[in-house]
Design a protein around this motif. Structure first.
Motif, short mmCIF file in Angstrom:
data_model
loop_
_atom_site.label_atom_id
_atom_site.label_comp_id
_atom_site.label_asym_id
_atom_site.label_seq_id
_atom_site.Cartn_x
_atom_site.Cartn_y
_atom_site.Cartn_z
N THR A 61 0.81 -1.22 0.00
CA THR A 61 0.00 0.00 0.00
C THR A 61 0.85 1.27 0.00
O THR A 61 0.30 2.38 0.01
CB THR A 61 -0.92 0.03 1.23
N ARG A 62 2.19 1.09 -0.01
CA ARG A 62 3.10 2.25 0.09
C ARG A 62 2.72 3.10 1.30
O ARG A 62 2.55 4.31 1.24
CB ARG A 62 3.09 3.10 -1.18
N ALA A 63 2.57 2.42 2.44
CA ALA A 63 2.04 3.04 3.65
C ALA A 63 2.87 4.25 4.09
O ALA A 63 4.09 4.25 4.01
CB ALA A 63 2.00 2.02 4.78
N THR A 64 2.17 5.27 4.56
CA THR A 64 2.83 6.46 5.11
C THR A 64 2.67 6.51 6.63
O THR A 64 3.07 7.48 7.26
CB THR A 64 2.23 7.73 4.48
N ARG A 65 2.07 5.47 7.19
CA ARG A 65 1.90 5.34 8.64
C ARG A 65 1.85 3.86 8.98
O ARG A 65 1.69 3.01 8.09
CB ARG A 65 0.60 6.01 9.09
N GLY A 66 1.95 3.55 10.26
CA GLY A 66 1.78 2.18 10.66
C GLY A 66 0.34 1.73 10.42
O GLY A 66 -0.60 2.51 10.59
N ILE A 67 0.15 0.50 9.99
CA ILE A 67 -1.18 -0.02 9.69
C ILE A 67 -1.66 -0.89 10.85
O ILE A 67 -0.95 -1.82 11.26
CB ILE A 67 -1.16 -0.85 8.38
N VAL A 110 8.23 3.70 1.98
CA VAL A 110 7.29 2.96 2.82
C VAL A 110 7.56 3.35 4.28
O VAL A 110 8.73 3.41 4.69
CB VAL A 110 7.45 1.43 2.67
N TRP A 111 6.52 3.55 5.04
CA TRP A 111 6.70 3.84 6.47
C TRP A 111 7.41 2.68 7.16
O TRP A 111 7.24 1.51 6.81
CB TRP A 111 5.34 4.05 7.12
N SER A 112 8.21 3.01 8.16
CA SER A 112 8.75 1.99 9.06
C SER A 112 8.97 2.62 10.43
O SER A 112 8.96 3.85 10.57
CB SER A 112 10.07 1.41 8.52
N TRP A 113 9.19 1.77 11.42
CA TRP A 113 9.47 2.27 12.77
C TRP A 113 10.93 2.68 12.93
O TRP A 113 11.30 3.21 13.99
CB TRP A 113 9.10 1.22 13.82
N SER A 114 11.74 2.46 11.92
CA SER A 114 13.17 2.74 12.02
C SER A 114 13.48 4.10 11.40
O SER A 114 12.59 4.88 11.08
CB SER A 114 13.97 1.65 11.29
N ASP A 115 14.78 4.36 11.21
CA ASP A 115 15.16 5.59 10.52
C ASP A 115 15.34 5.36 9.03
O ASP A 115 15.79 6.26 8.32
CB ASP A 115 16.44 6.19 11.13
N ARG A 124 14.68 -6.75 4.19
CA ARG A 124 15.76 -7.20 5.07
C ARG A 124 15.24 -7.59 6.45
O ARG A 124 15.61 -8.64 7.00
CB ARG A 124 16.80 -6.09 5.20
N ARG A 125 14.37 -6.77 7.02
CA ARG A 125 13.84 -7.04 8.35
C ARG A 125 13.08 -8.36 8.40
O ARG A 125 13.23 -9.15 9.34
CB ARG A 125 12.93 -5.87 8.78
N MET A 126 12.28 -8.64 7.38
CA MET A 126 11.51 -9.88 7.38
C MET A 126 12.39 -11.09 7.12
O MET A 126 12.12 -12.18 7.63
CB MET A 126 10.37 -9.80 6.37
N THR A 127 13.45 -10.93 6.35
CA THR A 127 14.41 -12.04 6.19
C THR A 127 14.89 -12.52 7.54
O THR A 127 14.88 -13.72 7.86
CB THR A 127 15.61 -11.59 5.34
N LEU A 160 22.95 -5.21 15.15
CA LEU A 160 23.75 -4.11 15.69
C LEU A 160 23.17 -2.76 15.28
O LEU A 160 23.12 -1.82 16.08
CB LEU A 160 25.20 -4.24 15.21
N GLU A 161 22.69 -2.65 14.05
CA GLU A 161 22.07 -1.42 13.59
C GLU A 161 20.79 -1.12 14.36
O GLU A 161 20.51 0.03 14.72
CB GLU A 161 21.79 -1.50 12.09
N ILE A 162 20.00 -2.15 14.63
CA ILE A 162 18.75 -1.96 15.37
C ILE A 162 19.03 -1.50 16.79
O ILE A 162 18.39 -0.56 17.30
CB ILE A 162 17.93 -3.27 15.38
#
Length: 263
Positions: A61-67, A110-115, A124-127, A160-162
């Motif tokens: 959905t090319r989200a601009t906020r958390g769903i 896409v929105w994410s909780w990260s930077d 990458r996160r889901m992998t 480490l990045e997280i």
């Protein structure tokens, strides 16, 4: 993230889901997961599949906020713990995420909780979401756990990045305590080719920590096969398992493991 990295990650999500299905095949889904003691294997499968479906929805959905979860079709999976239904749902999840992420680029916003706010972050996160929880499933099922070396190396990089992100963004999180100049941790995988550069140095500084790849003397070192270093660093395997070796000030490594947080 390059196009190659994105393509690798988005394909790997489905690979890891397939391996998770293999791990769960024929296993009692009511078995408690020792590394996540509030979960059964059935709950773990739903958690992983639901996380992937949430990420797929964000990208799709090319989200601009958390769903909210209730806006994600099929996020909770089939009713009950029928193994065949749960397996089919995981297979469908893999097909869905491959199709959706194939319609995006690494830098698709896409929105994410990260930077990082792009589809590449979610691939990458889901992998690694699936790969690490697959280890939980394997431990609970009592079967061997294997992961491709490049996936394991990238999982440690991402972790480490997280933790760095959490430390920067949440002063109340326990990760904020990972500071204090003059101390360092060395992770050393002993069973992979040198070109993979599967060694890390985590250096504590006054305002947090920094990390880099490399072989350097440190306050404490965690050594062993790459998969075992990954599992120990993710707190999936005890430091006393016999599969890894701790050299130097063990207390510092334990200090890290107790405080490194997902937020």
């Amino acid at each position: 993230m390059t196009t190659w990295e994105y393509d690798r990650h988005r394909a790997e999500v489905a690979v890891q889901l397939g391996l998770l299905r293999e791990t769960l095949a024929g296993v009692d889904l009511s078995v408690v997961v020792p590394t996540c003691p509030e979960w059964t294997l059935g709950y773990l499968a739903r958690h992983v599949g639901g996380a992937v479906r949430w990420a797929e929805r964000l990208v799709g959905t090319r989200a601009t906020r958390g769903i909210p979860e209730e806006e994600v079709p099929g996020i909770r999976g089939p009713e009950g713990d029928d193994p065949a239904a749960l397996d089919a749902w995981l297979a469908e999840t893999a097909e869905l995420v491959v199709r959706t992420m194939g319609g995006a680029q690494a830098d698709t916003a896409v929105w994410s909780w990260s930077d990082r706010h792009d589809a590449g972050f979610w691939a990458r996160r889901m992998t690694h979401e699936v790969a690490v929880h697959r280890a939980d499933a394997a431990i609970a099922a009592g079967v061997p756990y294997e992961v491709a070396p490049d996936v394991a190396v990238d999982a440690i990089d991402e972790w480490l990045e997280i933790v760095q992100f959490v430390q920067r963004s949440d002063a109340e999180d326990s990760a904020a305590e990972l500071r204090g100049a003059g101390r360092s941790i060395h992770l050393h995988a002993t069973d992979v080719p040198s070109e993979l550069n599967a060694e890390w140095v985590i250096e504590f500084v006054d305002d947090g920590f920094v990390w880099r790849r490399g072989h350097e003397k440190a306050t404490v070192a965690l050594r062993g096969p790459l998969t075992e270093v990954l599992l120990a660093f993710y707190r999936r395997r005890s430091l006393d398992s016999g599969a890894v070796e701790v050299l130097g000030e063990r207390g510092l490594l334990e200090f890290w493991l107790e405080r490194a947080s997902f937020g």
